[in-house]
Design a protein around this motif. Sequence first.
Motif, short mmCIF file in Angstrom:
data_model
loop_
_atom_site.label_atom_id
_atom_site.label_comp_id
_atom_site.label_asym_id
_atom_site.label_seq_id
_atom_site.Cartn_x
_atom_site.Cartn_y
_atom_site.Cartn_z
N LEU A 87 0.85 -1.19 0.00
CA LEU A 87 0.00 0.00 0.00
C LEU A 87 0.89 1.24 0.00
O LEU A 87 1.75 1.39 0.86
CB LEU A 87 -0.89 0.01 1.24
N ALA A 88 0.65 2.14 -0.96
CA ALA A 88 1.55 3.27 -1.16
C ALA A 88 1.75 4.10 0.11
O ALA A 88 2.88 4.37 0.52
CB ALA A 88 1.03 4.14 -2.30
N GLY A 89 0.66 4.49 0.73
CA GLY A 89 0.76 5.36 1.91
C GLY A 89 1.40 4.66 3.10
O GLY A 89 2.10 5.28 3.90
N ALA A 90 1.18 3.37 3.21
CA ALA A 90 1.75 2.58 4.29
C ALA A 90 3.26 2.43 4.09
O ALA A 90 4.04 2.61 5.03
CB ALA A 90 1.08 1.21 4.37
N LEU A 91 3.66 2.13 2.87
CA LEU A 91 5.09 1.99 2.55
C LEU A 91 5.85 3.27 2.90
O LEU A 91 6.97 3.23 3.42
CB LEU A 91 5.28 1.69 1.06
N LEU A 92 5.24 4.41 2.60
CA LEU A 92 5.91 5.69 2.80
C LEU A 92 6.30 5.93 4.25
O LEU A 92 7.35 6.51 4.51
CB LEU A 92 5.00 6.84 2.34
N VAL A 93 5.46 5.50 5.18
CA VAL A 93 5.76 5.74 6.59
C VAL A 93 7.02 4.97 6.98
O VAL A 93 7.94 5.53 7.60
CB VAL A 93 4.57 5.32 7.49
N GLY A 94 7.11 3.71 6.58
CA GLY A 94 8.28 2.91 6.92
C GLY A 94 9.54 3.40 6.24
O GLY A 94 10.61 3.48 6.86
N VAL A 95 9.41 3.75 4.96
CA VAL A 95 10.60 4.20 4.22
C VAL A 95 11.10 5.54 4.77
O VAL A 95 12.31 5.73 4.95
CB VAL A 95 10.30 4.29 2.70
N ALA A 96 10.17 6.45 5.08
CA ALA A 96 10.60 7.74 5.63
C ALA A 96 11.28 7.54 6.98
O ALA A 96 12.29 8.18 7.29
CB ALA A 96 9.40 8.68 5.77
N GLY B 80 6.15 20.55 11.23
CA GLY B 80 4.80 21.04 10.97
C GLY B 80 3.84 19.87 11.02
O GLY B 80 4.05 18.86 10.35
N ILE B 81 2.78 19.99 11.86
CA ILE B 81 1.86 18.86 12.04
C ILE B 81 0.61 19.02 11.19
O ILE B 81 -0.38 18.34 11.39
CB ILE B 81 1.48 18.68 13.52
N GLY B 82 0.68 19.93 10.21
CA GLY B 82 -0.46 20.11 9.33
C GLY B 82 -1.36 21.22 9.83
O GLY B 82 -0.93 22.03 10.64
N PRO B 83 -2.61 21.22 9.36
CA PRO B 83 -3.22 20.20 8.51
C PRO B 83 -2.61 20.17 7.10
O PRO B 83 -2.10 21.18 6.64
CB PRO B 83 -4.69 20.62 8.46
N GLY B 84 -2.71 19.01 6.46
CA GLY B 84 -2.20 18.85 5.11
C GLY B 84 -2.62 17.50 4.59
O GLY B 84 -3.05 16.66 5.37
N PRO B 85 -2.49 17.30 3.26
CA PRO B 85 -2.83 15.98 2.70
C PRO B 85 -2.06 14.89 3.45
O PRO B 85 -0.85 15.00 3.66
CB PRO B 85 -2.38 16.11 1.24
N PHE B 86 -2.78 13.84 3.85
CA PHE B 86 -2.28 12.90 4.86
C PHE B 86 -0.95 12.23 4.51
O PHE B 86 -0.07 12.11 5.36
CB PHE B 86 -3.30 11.78 5.10
N THR B 87 -0.86 11.75 3.29
CA THR B 87 0.29 10.92 2.94
C THR B 87 1.59 11.69 3.05
O THR B 87 2.56 11.23 3.66
CB THR B 87 0.12 10.35 1.53
#
Lengths: 348, 255
Positions: A87-96, B80-87
Amino acid sequence: MSDEPLVLGIETSCDETGVGIVRGQTLLVDTVASSVDEHARFGGVVPEVASRAHLEAMVPTIDRACREAGVSLRDLDAISVTSGPGLAGALLVGVASAKALALALGKPIYGVNHLASHVAVDIVEHGPLPEPTMAMLVSGGHSSLLLVPDVTNDVRSLGATMDDAAGEAFDKVARVLGLPFPGGPHVDRAAREGNRLAIDFPRGLTTGRDLERHRFDFSFSGLKTAVSRWVELRQRAGENVPVADVAASFQEAVVDVLTRKALLACKEHDVEHLLIGGGVAANSRLRALAEERCAKAGVVLRVPRPGLCTDNGAMVAALGAQMVAKGREPSDLGLPTDSSMPVTLVQA
Amino acid sequence: MTGALAARVACSDSLTLVLLLAIDTSTTAITVGLHDGSGVVAETTTLDARAHAEHLAPGIGAALATVSAGPGDVTDVVVGIGPGPFTGLRVGIVTARTFAFALGIPVRGLTSLDAVAHQAWLAGRRGDLLVATDARRKEVYTAAYALGDAGARRTAEPTVSRAADLPDELRALPTAGRGPALYGDALPHGIELLDVSGAALADLAVRRLADTTSPDLDGTLQWTEPGRGFDGLEPLYLRRPDVSPAAPTTKSTLG
Ligand SMILES: [Zn+2]
């Protein structure tokens, strides 16, 4: 021993926040925070719910892994992280998070393929991988047959599912039978009380031209539909649905096809070792039938313990440690995530 | 004790002890600022609404390199904790939390819209200001501010809505952020300030740290606790998640 690479692996491709630490071929810790309960009421993984849970769990899970392993972050030789698929958004958290660790600690980072990690994890369980190994990965997200000459840089795809993943078929059939999500363990349990020969459900892509054209591919959507129709006809006729028999017969159809194709692949590619990984590898009937058929064919079967078959950080650390041991170049700090990363690409 | 940091900030002969790293990924800008206690010493900004994770860590590395500093020299992190697009927003927050955790240094959060208002204030603007950033789905994140001589004071809390649904008196204000560029009919008074700047966020953070008029803090700042003048480290989502399960091809409920 202590000069073997110490690697921390991060896995966030779906709903588990996994952090594992491996030294060489030894697993030191495997820490997992799962958001599966939050998804259960939706009957599937909700990407945004998973991503939010990863963010909250990430640092506490790294912290817990280090404490339990008695490892200081400064002692690490490298960080590895799942860069795809998932899942794109899930992957991003781990990679970041992995990048932040690598940057702060001044350590190399390896962005690795989730599927290759499922293969590599068995090294910490059963020792070095024979080269080549045949690997079958079956889970809610993947059904792949892979020829693996070298898990750090040469993984070849022989076949994959044309439609549903095997684990997904378990989830859907569980729903039809009124069993809870995730379906795999519940169908397995129900099936133990049932007769697996009670109903002759279809085996996808196993005969005639299908077998020629899709020799090592899988298809489970026809099976899923057949089960639904069978149950619906019973219900319409006002008859009781024999849940245990349906579960056992459905499960038999899945594991029959999986093991048949896996062993055909071993035979045709002259490979003597078969590894089964992914969450469905925890299925008791799959393990039993695979053992039976491998013994008959003279193939050595390797299946990691169930806790290492599902998504976890240890598998990512295990592959990372192999990367370091084999002297592979680290990834760039600008490495991307790739939600549809091809299985043939081991490193991002 | 953060009081000690505040003292360092205020005391000009020990300024080099401070290296504050500010990160924001709530807007199109992936932005990093470094502040040494006396002023902003570096900023790196990349405009890319779709690749926050790719640019952020290299951006931090580049900012540190411009002042010949290493990650170990950083003493404080602000995000910065947002608000902003989540991803994209999560990329900044998880980076800040992990970076600070790895170094054992404090990390604090600030509302991203505050940083935009602060930047307008730094540029000399005074009076009322609306900040309206892109929330996607035809909506904007907004907050309103009164810019006086002492700084920008928030007068309307962060919210998400269609631009046209905002009260007329807010829409009539000069407006920073990408809102006016996207919804010019509803927000006609756009000013030339589109995204968060890491430099402005860093400057705002140092001022808040130095502001001894805020209620005092206890010594140990955990990353889960909001500190004096700060907003905690939880993202400002302002929206519930959509609850449709993932497409089957990418989901893996069983590993
Ligand atoms: Zn998996």
